[in-house]
Design an enzyme around this catalytic site. Structure first.
Site, PDB file in Angstrom:
ATOM      1  CB  ALA A  65      -0.868  -0.016   1.253  1.00 38.68           C
ATOM      2  N   GLY A 108       0.559  -4.989   0.505  1.00 33.73           N
ATOM      3  CA  GLY A 108      -0.610  -4.990  -0.387  1.00 33.73           C
ATOM      4  C   GLY A 108      -0.273  -5.559  -1.760  1.00 33.73           C
ATOM      5  CD  GLU A 111      -2.577  -7.641   2.233  1.00 38.46           C
ATOM      6  OE1 GLU A 111      -2.378  -6.441   1.925  1.00 38.46           O
ATOM      7  OE2 GLU A 111      -3.069  -7.976   3.322  1.00 38.46           O
ATOM      8  CD  GLU A 131       1.436  -5.789   5.319  1.00 45.43           C
ATOM      9  OE1 GLU A 131       2.228  -6.711   5.613  1.00 45.43           O
ATOM     10  OE2 GLU A 131       0.702  -5.828   4.319  1.00 45.43           O
TER      11      GLU A 131
HETATM   12  N1  CAA Z   1       4.593   3.302  -0.334  1.00 46.50           N
HETATM   13  C1  CAA Z   1       5.012   4.492  -0.816  1.00 46.50           C
HETATM   14  N2  CAA Z   1       6.219   4.678  -1.402  1.00 46.50           N
HETATM   15  C2  CAA Z   1       7.025   3.617  -1.515  1.00 46.50           C
HETATM   16  C3  CAA Z   1       6.661   2.342  -1.029  1.00 46.50           C
HETATM   17  C4  CAA Z   1       5.374   2.199  -0.424  1.00 46.50           C
HETATM   18  N3  CAA Z   1       4.910   1.020   0.028  1.00 46.50           N
HETATM   19  N4  CAA Z   1       7.671   1.491  -1.243  1.00 46.50           N
HETATM   20  C5  CAA Z   1       8.639   2.191  -1.866  1.00 46.50           C
HETATM   21  N5  CAA Z   1       8.254   3.477  -2.024  1.00 46.50           N
HETATM   22  C6  CAA Z   1       8.999   4.568  -2.621  1.00 46.50           C
HETATM   23  C7  CAA Z   1      10.116   5.024  -1.705  1.00 46.50           C
HETATM   24  O1  CAA Z   1       9.631   5.922  -0.738  1.00 46.50           O
HETATM   25  C8  CAA Z   1      11.063   5.682  -2.706  1.00 46.50           C
HETATM   26  O2  CAA Z   1      10.549   6.944  -3.042  1.00 46.50           O
HETATM   27  P1  CAA Z   1      11.493   8.262  -2.870  1.00 46.50           P
HETATM   28  O3  CAA Z   1      12.626   8.012  -3.834  1.00 46.50           O
HETATM   29  O4  CAA Z   1      10.588   9.370  -3.283  1.00 46.50           O
HETATM   30  O5  CAA Z   1      11.932   8.272  -1.448  1.00 46.50           O
HETATM   31  C9  CAA Z   1      10.904   4.801  -3.950  1.00 46.50           C
HETATM   32  O6  CAA Z   1       9.670   4.103  -3.791  1.00 46.50           O
HETATM   33  C10 CAA Z   1      12.007   3.759  -4.087  1.00 46.50           C
HETATM   34  O7  CAA Z   1      12.070   3.022  -2.879  1.00 46.50           O
HETATM   35  P2  CAA Z   1      13.415   2.820  -2.035  1.00 46.50           P
HETATM   36  O8  CAA Z   1      14.350   3.977  -2.257  1.00 46.50           O
HETATM   37  O9  CAA Z   1      13.037   2.524  -0.634  1.00 46.50           O
HETATM   38  O10 CAA Z   1      14.017   1.534  -2.774  1.00 46.50           O
HETATM   39  P3  CAA Z   1      14.955   0.426  -2.131  1.00 46.50           P
HETATM   40  O11 CAA Z   1      15.379  -0.434  -3.268  1.00 46.50           O
HETATM   41  O12 CAA Z   1      16.017   1.043  -1.273  1.00 46.50           O
HETATM   42  O13 CAA Z   1      13.994  -0.419  -1.148  1.00 46.50           O
HETATM   43  C11 CAA Z   1      11.991  -1.617  -0.565  1.00 46.50           C
HETATM   44  C12 CAA Z   1      12.933  -1.152  -1.687  1.00 46.50           C
HETATM   45  C13 CAA Z   1      12.727  -2.607   0.332  1.00 46.50           C
HETATM   46  C14 CAA Z   1      10.806  -2.305  -1.219  1.00 46.50           C
HETATM   47  C15 CAA Z   1      11.529  -0.405   0.267  1.00 46.50           C
HETATM   48  O14 CAA Z   1      11.082   0.603  -0.611  1.00 46.50           O
HETATM   49  C16 CAA Z   1      10.435  -0.709   1.240  1.00 46.50           C
HETATM   50  O15 CAA Z   1      10.681  -1.298   2.284  1.00 46.50           O
HETATM   51  N6  CAA Z   1       9.168  -0.311   0.912  1.00 46.50           N
HETATM   52  C17 CAA Z   1       8.047  -0.452   1.780  1.00 46.50           C
HETATM   53  C18 CAA Z   1       7.558  -1.885   1.805  1.00 46.50           C
HETATM   54  C19 CAA Z   1       6.386  -2.026   2.765  1.00 46.50           C
HETATM   55  O16 CAA Z   1       6.535  -1.811   3.956  1.00 46.50           O
HETATM   56  N7  CAA Z   1       5.199  -2.419   2.243  1.00 46.50           N
HETATM   57  C20 CAA Z   1       4.017  -2.591   3.038  1.00 46.50           C
HETATM   58  C21 CAA Z   1       3.201  -1.351   3.009  1.00 46.50           C
HETATM   59  S1  CAA Z   1       1.802  -1.425   4.083  1.00 46.50           S
HETATM   60  C22 CAA Z   1       0.657  -2.370   3.334  1.00 46.50           C
HETATM   61  O17 CAA Z   1       0.844  -2.830   2.229  1.00 46.50           O
HETATM   62  C23 CAA Z   1      -0.634  -2.610   4.115  1.00 46.50           C
HETATM   63  C24 CAA Z   1      -1.819  -3.107   3.368  1.00 46.50           C
HETATM   64  O18 CAA Z   1      -1.866  -3.314   2.181  1.00 46.50           O
HETATM   65  C25 CAA Z   1      -3.028  -3.351   4.081  1.00 46.50           C
END
Ligand code: CAA
Length: 257
Positions: A65, A108, A111, A131
């Site tokens: 998400a 997500g 999912e 998450e």
């Molecule tokens: N939401 C919004 N932006 C995101 C994102 C997310 N889930 N995942 C990555 N991005 C963005 C980053 O903020 C970054 O943007 P900026 O350059 O503007 O800062 C861009 O995408 C590239 O990401 P990274 O620089 O972090 O890339 P990386 O290769 O260093 O890391 C990653 C990749 C490990 C996937 C890391 O981005 C990460 O951990 N992302 C979040 C993953 C996460 O926690 N997902 C679960 C979200 S909650 C959820 O999904 C709940 C639900 O559905 C009910």
């Protein structure tokens, strides 16, 4: 016109949907999810669409998400979140979905991939429910579908540690059905979808419903459903065509009737 999706087809019965928010690793913001739900609703009524392929980029299927968007929602915002409606529409879609997964498939994103009937992944794919690292938990089916897909032990480890698993592990656990080289994942998923698209649509639909039943009913109820569905297909022209084509040693041409 969707802003966060690339739609191609239908070609040979297959509609291709590419998640396209490269700046955020295809994070599923509400707009993207709404576009996906709307596209699938259109595909449901389109007889030319017999199967759908959903894919992302080489780097990410979807990284979850959209955390920035989620941060703006308080408890009431989450309670009244329109995303739930979009997820329900995606879950109700009544044609086969094949997911072609490369790179990050998290939260997500995982999912969403689990809403697909068949998952095909590149060997670099990473599946996870991170998450817990954000102080929350999966909220779009992650706990329920993951247990059913990979079993309680691995699902619990993934959800409580937030650590992702490799494509190889996902294959062993039964989350995905095939592994490919990353550059061939989409091609393979389209080929699988095209194969399904050549089959009798009503048989595909009822077989898919019966398979879904296996996930949420007891065996006796599931077997009864299967028998009813099997019997129903006896009334279709496509059954006649399929059997006649076999006897005449030619490929069947199914009409959906
Ligand atoms: N939401 C919004 N932006 C995101 C994102 C997310 N889930 N995942 C990555 N991005 C963005 C980053 O903020 C970054 O943007 P900026 O350059 O503007 O800062 C861009 O995408 C590239 O990401 P990274 O620089 O972090 O890339 P990386 O290769 O260093 O890391 C990653 C990749 C490990 C996937 C890391 O981005 C990460 O951990 N992302 C979040 C993953 C996460 O926690 N997902 C679960 C979200 S909650 C959820 O999904 C709940 C639900 O559905 C009910």
């Amino acid at each position: 016109m969707p802003n966060h999706l690339i739609i191609e087809g239908p070609e040979r019965g297959v509609l291709r949907i590419t998640l396209h928010r490269p700046e955020a690793l295809n994070a599923l913001n509400t707009a993207l999810l709404g576009e996906l739900a709307e596209t699938l609703t259109g595909a449901q009524d389109d007889n030319q669409v017999r199967a759908v392929v959903i894919t992302g980029s080489q780097r990410a299927f979807a990284a979850g998400a959209d955390i920035k968007e989620m941060a703006e929602r308080d408890l009431v915002g989450i309670l009244e979140d329109p995303r739930q409606r979009h997820w329900a529409t995606i879950a109700r879609f009544n044609k086969p979905i094949v997911a072609a997964v490369n790179g990050f498939c998290l939260g997500g994103g995982c999912e969403l991939a689990m809403h697909a009937d068949i998952l095909i992944a590149g060997e670099d794919a990473r599946f996870g429910q991170p998450e817990i690292n954000l102080g929350i938990m999966p909220g779009a089916g992650g706990t329920q579908r993951l247990v059913r897909a990979v079993g309680k032990a691995l699902a619990t480890q993934m959800v409580l540690t937030g650590e992702p698993i490799s494509a190889r592990r996902a294959l062993e656990a039964g989350l995905i059905s095939e592994i490919t080289q990353p550059e061939l994942t989409l091609e393979r998923a389209v080929a699988v979808a095209e194969t399904i698209a050549t089959k009798a649509p009503l048989a595909v639909r009822l077989a898919r419903e019966a398979l879904h039943k296996a996930e949420d009913t007891d065996l006796a109820t599931g077997l009864r459903f299967e028998r009813h569905a099997f019997t129903l297909l006896a009334g279709t022209r496509d059954r006649e065509e399929g059997i006649r084509a076999f006897q005449e040693k030619r490929p069947a041409t199914f009409s959906g009737h």
